[in-house]
Enzyme design. Structure first.
Site, PDB file in Angstrom:
ATOM      1  N   HIS A 140     -44.481 -42.326 -28.454  1.00  0.00           N
ATOM      2  CA  HIS A 140     -44.466 -41.899 -29.860  1.00  0.00           C
ATOM      3  C   HIS A 140     -43.091 -42.237 -30.432  1.00  0.00           C
ATOM      4  CE1 HIS A 140     -45.509 -39.708 -33.398  1.00  0.00           C
ATOM      5  NE2 HIS A 140     -44.713 -38.688 -33.178  1.00  0.00           N
ATOM      6  N   ARG A 172     -36.385 -39.975 -33.498  1.00  0.00           N
ATOM      7  CA  ARG A 172     -36.872 -38.835 -32.704  1.00  0.00           C
ATOM      8  C   ARG A 172     -35.988 -38.628 -31.482  1.00  0.00           C
ATOM      9  NH1 ARG A 172     -41.610 -41.654 -34.238  1.00  0.00           N
ATOM     10  NH2 ARG A 172     -42.906 -40.442 -35.666  1.00  0.00           N
ATOM     11  N   ASP A 195     -41.772 -17.028 -32.734  1.00  0.00           N
ATOM     12  CA  ASP A 195     -40.565 -17.785 -33.089  1.00  0.00           C
ATOM     13  C   ASP A 195     -39.343 -16.949 -32.721  1.00  0.00           C
ATOM     14  OD1 ASP A 195     -40.262 -20.351 -35.346  1.00  0.00           O
ATOM     15  OD2 ASP A 195     -38.448 -19.267 -34.737  1.00  0.00           O
TER      16      ASP A 195
HETATM   17  N1  APR Z   1     -38.161 -20.708 -29.171  1.00  0.00           N
HETATM   18  C1  APR Z   1     -39.085 -20.591 -30.147  1.00  0.00           C
HETATM   19  N2  APR Z   1     -38.942 -21.137 -31.365  1.00  0.00           N
HETATM   20  C2  APR Z   1     -37.813 -21.826 -31.600  1.00  0.00           C
HETATM   21  C3  APR Z   1     -36.810 -21.991 -30.621  1.00  0.00           C
HETATM   22  C4  APR Z   1     -37.016 -21.389 -29.354  1.00  0.00           C
HETATM   23  N3  APR Z   1     -36.123 -21.495 -28.370  1.00  0.00           N
HETATM   24  N4  APR Z   1     -35.826 -22.736 -31.157  1.00  0.00           N
HETATM   25  C5  APR Z   1     -36.192 -23.039 -32.424  1.00  0.00           C
HETATM   26  N5  APR Z   1     -37.380 -22.487 -32.688  1.00  0.00           N
HETATM   27  C6  APR Z   1     -38.159 -22.510 -33.942  1.00  0.00           C
HETATM   28  C7  APR Z   1     -37.287 -22.495 -35.182  1.00  0.00           C
HETATM   29  O1  APR Z   1     -36.839 -21.171 -35.459  1.00  0.00           O
HETATM   30  C8  APR Z   1     -38.250 -23.045 -36.235  1.00  0.00           C
HETATM   31  O2  APR Z   1     -38.911 -22.005 -36.957  1.00  0.00           O
HETATM   32  O3  APR Z   1     -38.885 -23.727 -34.046  1.00  0.00           O
HETATM   33  C9  APR Z   1     -39.262 -23.836 -35.416  1.00  0.00           C
HETATM   34  C10 APR Z   1     -39.310 -25.311 -35.769  1.00  0.00           C
HETATM   35  O4  APR Z   1     -39.810 -25.406 -37.054  1.00  0.00           O
HETATM   36  P1  APR Z   1     -39.290 -26.490 -38.106  1.00  0.00           P
HETATM   37  O5  APR Z   1     -37.811 -26.534 -38.072  1.00  0.00           O
HETATM   38  O6  APR Z   1     -39.965 -26.234 -39.393  1.00  0.00           O
HETATM   39  O7  APR Z   1     -39.812 -27.881 -37.476  1.00  0.00           O
HETATM   40  P2  APR Z   1     -41.294 -28.529 -37.560  1.00  0.00           P
HETATM   41  O8  APR Z   1     -41.368 -29.422 -38.739  1.00  0.00           O
HETATM   42  O9  APR Z   1     -42.321 -27.479 -37.395  1.00  0.00           O
HETATM   43  O10 APR Z   1     -41.237 -29.493 -36.290  1.00  0.00           O
HETATM   44  C11 APR Z   1     -41.066 -28.963 -34.979  1.00  0.00           C
HETATM   45  O11 APR Z   1     -42.178 -30.810 -33.928  1.00  0.00           O
HETATM   46  O12 APR Z   1     -42.859 -32.897 -34.750  1.00  0.00           O
HETATM   47  C12 APR Z   1     -41.885 -32.182 -34.068  1.00  0.00           C
HETATM   48  O13 APR Z   1     -39.919 -33.473 -34.568  1.00  0.00           O
HETATM   49  C13 APR Z   1     -40.563 -32.236 -34.784  1.00  0.00           C
HETATM   50  O14 APR Z   1     -39.356 -31.471 -32.889  1.00  0.00           O
HETATM   51  C14 APR Z   1     -39.861 -31.095 -34.150  1.00  0.00           C
HETATM   52  C15 APR Z   1     -40.985 -30.060 -33.944  1.00  0.00           C
END
Ligand code: APR
Length: 319
Positions: free
Chosen positions: A175, A88, A33
């Site tokens: 989706h 979405r 992450d």
């Molecule tokens: N590279 C890596 N990780 C990243 C980046 C990046 N450039 N940008 C953001 N992130 C990380 C964030 O730091 C966060 O921890 O992606 C993670 C996303 O996690 P959540 O916000 O908890 O989202 P989540 O519920 O896991 O969903 C992620 O999947 O189903 C889809 O619509 C949803 O697009 C969303 C994705």
């Protein structure tokens, strides 16, 4: 040899994926992450559950793509989830940028990986990921259909008081709100759902309501959670795809796959049944659709195409 799965994005879905993969003993896990602390913290927490849960997979957290090197599978959830009231599609601009960074990160480090994308808006993001990364189309696939089908089957099982295992169905197309529940292929204890309607076991109106609830299944959860979107069922669905690839199970699963003429669709990713085995997406299964299903599927394809056009306007390298 032990397999390696890298999870790009260690948020709600990423963390749940890591836990499920560890519990199944499927592979060693790298949680990546940009927020390094989240990845490291979750990896450590899950690793500390190993003595209790009885698994011995290696699990690390990182913000360096070097650590994801030579992954067998990469599952991408990096991005921003929905807030209440958002569709979405509203995530397109921000998640396109993020997916470009991810493609740059994995292209040279794991060129042979099977890549499963979960980031929304799914069909367009997975298409962009394939273009940005240049990975073969059969090695880049999107997770959506298993989740949508699973929601539909669950709602039917609740309504009919039948175990989920006795219900077979597919939800195909994009989706989004235009996804299509394949009623002609929906069976309960081996009997087609239309028969059950005829027998009065389920009202047509109730069935229509369940189809609609499935389409809005993600939004219903977003509304409850207030912060973030669904993660348990999306993660479980992603794991099923990864497992079918790693174990060469050749399961037939509804996934967002590249269509090259199948279902009268060319040059686009959309949800269709595919076989996932050791070569990735090994086959797109051509199902017989009723005339109504064909019309609805094409409608769904058009909404994916429209969103793709919007994506091309944001980034013309997608043209
Ligand atoms: N590279 C890596 N990780 C990243 C980046 C990046 N450039 N940008 C953001 N992130 C990380 C964030 O730091 C966060 O921890 O992606 C993670 C996303 O996690 P959540 O916000 O908890 O989202 P989540 O519920 O896991 O969903 C992620 O999947 O189903 C889809 O619509 C949803 O697009 C969303 C994705």
């Amino acid at each position: 040899m032990r397999k390696k799965i890298s999870l790009i994005g260690a948020g709600q879905i990423g963390g749940t994926l890591a836990h499920l993969i560890a519990l199944k003993g499927l592979a060693d896990i790298v949680l990546f992450d940009v927020a390094e602390g989240i990845a490291k913290g979750k990896a450590l927490d899950i690793a500390q559950s190993s003595p209790v849960s009885g698994f011995n997979m290696n699990i690390i957290g990182t913000n360096s793509y070097e650590d994801t090197k030579n992954s067998d599978v990469i599952i991408i959830t990096a991005g921003v989830p929905r807030k209440p009231g958002m569709t979405r599609d509203d995530l397109l601009g921000i998640n396109l940028k993020i997916i470009k960074q991810v493609a740059d990160g994995i292209r040279n480090t794991s060129p042979n990986a099977f890549v499963i994308c979960i980031t929304n808006p799914l069909d367009v993001i997975v298409m962009a990921l394939q273009k940005y990364s240049g990975f073969p189309k059969n090695k880049v696939v999107g997770m959506a259909g298993i989740l949508d089908s699973s929601r539909f089957i669950y709602f039917l099982s609740q309504e009919l008081n039948v175990p989920v295992q006795k219900i077979k169905s597919f939800v195909l197309g994009g989706h989004g709100d235009s996804m299509v529940a394949m009623l002609n292929s929906t069976t309960v204890n081996g009997k087609n759902i239309h028969e059950l309607v005829k027998e009065g076991k389920i009202k047509k109106k109730t069935l229509d309501e369940i189809v609609n609830r499935t389409k809005n299944g993600g939004a219903e959860i977003v509304k409850y959670l207030e912060k973030g979107s669904a993660f348990y069922a999306p993660a479980a669905s992603g794991v099923e795809m990864a497992e079918s690839y790693i174990k060469d199970q050749k399961k037939q699963l509804p996934c967002a796959a590249y269509l090259n003429g199948e279902y009268d669709t060319k040059g686009l990713y959309a949800g269709v049944p595919v076989i996932i085995g050791a070569s990735g997406v090994e086959k797109v299964i051509q199902m017989d659709l009723s005339d109504e299903e064909k019309v609805n599927f094409q409608k769904s394809i058009r909404s994916v195409q429209d969103l793709l056009e919007a994506a091309k306007k944001i980034d013309n390298s997608l043209n």
